[in-house]
Write an enzyme that holds these catalytic residues in place. Sequence first.
Site, PDB file in Angstrom:
ATOM      1  N   ASP A  46       7.109  17.342  32.518  1.00  0.00           N
ATOM      2  CA  ASP A  46       7.672  17.693  31.218  1.00  0.00           C
ATOM      3  C   ASP A  46       6.712  18.585  30.447  1.00  0.00           C
ATOM      4  OD1 ASP A  46      10.121  16.200  31.415  1.00  0.00           O
ATOM      5  OD2 ASP A  46       8.920  14.390  31.181  1.00  0.00           O
ATOM      6  N   TRP A  47       7.234  19.301  29.474  1.00  0.00           N
ATOM      7  CA  TRP A  47       6.422  20.258  28.725  1.00  0.00           C
ATOM      8  C   TRP A  47       5.239  19.584  28.045  1.00  0.00           C
ATOM      9  CZ3 TRP A  47       5.440  19.932  23.529  1.00  0.00           C
ATOM     10  CH2 TRP A  47       6.222  19.047  22.784  1.00  0.00           C
TER      11      TRP A  47
END
Length: 201
Positions: A46-47
């Site tokens: 995930d970012w």
Amino acid sequence: MTNDHKYIIFHKPYGVLSQFTQESPKHSTLKDYIQVPDVYPVGRLDWDSEGLLLLTNDGPLQHRLSNPRFGHKRTYWVQVEHIPDAEAINKLCTGVEIQDYRTRPAEVRLLFEEPTVSERHPPIRFRKNIPTAWLEMTLTEGKNRQVRRMTAAVGFPTLRLIRVSIAHLQLNGLQLGEWREITPADIKILKKSLSAKYILS
């Protein structure tokens, strides 16, 4: 390893999307760091997570690593709010309910010394009256935001999440934002491990 297959690992910083296409100016993408054509991330980070990301154009290997049937290990260093007790760690090890799913057994231990990690930009929120701790968590599955949901389910929200290994592949001193090619020997070990799981399953 054939000449037309490429295998690299990348030390993904916080705030970078695990893709090459830009969807909004808010986040950077892999394109800002990796100028290798025709490679694609295996799985994702995930970012707001950091650490090891594997990229390749080897379709069969991508399929094996993405298929839950093979259950390869992924290890994370997880900084959480408060200090988890033995009961919480045992729950993480044996499985917790997240949404409509019960997680598989995992290897989880409390790290008594803070691991050596890169500085994060921006840093995690700091609250003087709330201590933090680091866990090492090894999973054999990769549901969406699973680690964060697991620690939240036992009452210890994740503040920082760093993937440090996929199977036997490790960052091994790879600096934040850097990438390197994986050696043919490492690819051979990885494929042999996945083939063994296929035969046993």
